[in-house]
Design a protein around this motif. Sequence first.
Motif, short mmCIF file in Angstrom:
data_model
loop_
_atom_site.label_atom_id
_atom_site.label_comp_id
_atom_site.label_asym_id
_atom_site.label_seq_id
_atom_site.Cartn_x
_atom_site.Cartn_y
_atom_site.Cartn_z
N ASN A 123 14.04 8.83 -37.89
CA ASN A 123 13.53 9.39 -36.72
C ASN A 123 14.49 10.03 -35.79
N PRO A 124 14.46 11.10 -35.20
CA PRO A 124 15.18 11.67 -34.44
C PRO A 124 15.42 11.24 -33.01
N PHE A 125 14.57 10.61 -32.57
CA PHE A 125 14.61 10.11 -31.17
C PHE A 125 15.33 8.86 -30.85
N ASP A 126 15.87 8.73 -29.74
CA ASP A 126 16.76 7.61 -29.30
C ASP A 126 15.53 6.82 -28.50
N GLY A 128 -2.98 4.49 -36.30
CA GLY A 128 -2.88 5.66 -35.22
C GLY A 128 -1.62 6.21 -34.72
N ARG A 129 -1.83 7.07 -33.94
CA ARG A 129 -0.57 8.00 -33.47
C ARG A 129 0.76 6.98 -33.02
N GLU A 130 0.41 6.13 -32.34
CA GLU A 130 1.77 5.37 -31.62
C GLU A 130 2.60 5.03 -32.94
N ALA A 164 6.22 7.09 -34.50
CA ALA A 164 7.47 6.32 -34.39
C ALA A 164 8.04 5.87 -35.73
N GLU A 165 7.11 5.54 -36.69
CA GLU A 165 7.56 4.84 -37.95
C GLU A 165 7.40 5.51 -39.19
N LEU A 169 12.99 2.25 -32.28
CA LEU A 169 11.68 2.55 -31.97
C LEU A 169 10.70 1.43 -32.54
N ARG A 170 10.78 1.18 -33.44
CA ARG A 170 9.99 0.17 -34.28
C ARG A 170 9.82 -1.32 -33.54
N ALA A 171 11.26 -1.67 -33.17
CA ALA A 171 11.66 -2.85 -32.41
C ALA A 171 10.80 -2.80 -31.12
N SER A 172 11.16 -1.60 -30.40
CA SER A 172 10.79 -1.49 -29.12
C SER A 172 9.31 -1.54 -28.81
N ARG A 173 8.38 -0.97 -30.23
CA ARG A 173 6.94 -0.96 -30.02
C ARG A 173 6.52 -2.26 -30.10
#
Length: 338
Positions: A23-26, A67-69, A73-74, A119-123
């Motif tokens: 993923n490109p996002f921090d 879904g989208r969230e 992210a993943e 991102l996965r851990a944060s979610r």
Amino acid sequence: MVSLALVLSLASLVPQDVDEKSNPFDGLRWSGDQPEVQVDGTWYEPVAIDGVDVEEILTLADTWSPGREKRFAEDLVPILMRLEWKGDRVVDLDLRSLEDGSAVRIEGVEMTRSKREALRASRNTRESSGARRPSPPTNISLEDALADIESFGAGLKDQFAYVGLGEVDLDRELSQIRDGLTGDPVDILELRLELHRLLMRFGDGHAQVRSNLPLGQRSDKYLPFLLAESARGIVAVLPDRSALVEPDAPVVRAIDGKTMDEWVDLARPYIANGSPQLVRRRVLGDLRQIDWVRRVLGEKTGAPLKVTFSRADGSGTLKREIDLSSRRPTYGDWPRSR
């Protein structure tokens, strides 16, 4: 719904130098159902990734459980591949500033597995705690609306080169918008549309007015075809740009009982005041978001299209009812490369 098997099968289509779990996002957070992303310490609204519209990405992500969230992210790389992205591990990001709405382009951003895992851990942490960023408000107070109009006018006078070049009396138009605010609170999208219509009259094809809310709604549907000008008139083309929707009667005469000229006239106030060719081309593109257009016009959304086709000379009229699409068709090469 796309099955997990299909998601996994897409991994075989990923270029060798792209990690399917990258993923490109921090950082990633959600404002209602719209993503906000962090790049190099700054938060933005994402617009496109290597030219692929984020709205297209989200529309497809909505069809992949849950879904989208989770999917944004993943499973971003498999989704991009499904949308015929042919990039690599370094992408260009088109973003929008959350502070002033300005367009930002950041090139050469690396997609990594570590970003995706963060991102996965944060979610997962957010889901465990029940924390969620609240949806943005849909209304503002009359006092705030008047202040926004004042700020909008001051910004145009200070920074907008088109002010004074035409016949638009900015102060008078802003006064009329203020006088038209009869309720408290004020609907944000309605105010945005009023200011946008005013801005379009100056003729700057790059200008627009945005708010903290998306124009459409998550349930919105799209045209199931592309509209394009041809020597014979406006024609409907399949979303993959491989063929005409009706080869024997290719010209679109009417949609939902309105002729194409009527559609152009209805949408004209929302398009920059330019040449007839510019206005017509942009209207045809905007009609892809047919449910949003219907909503602005106060009409029912979600209903199938009623389309009238004919030959170029007007003969061979054919009327069809066509279901809307959950994906917005995209313009590109004719025919679409495979």
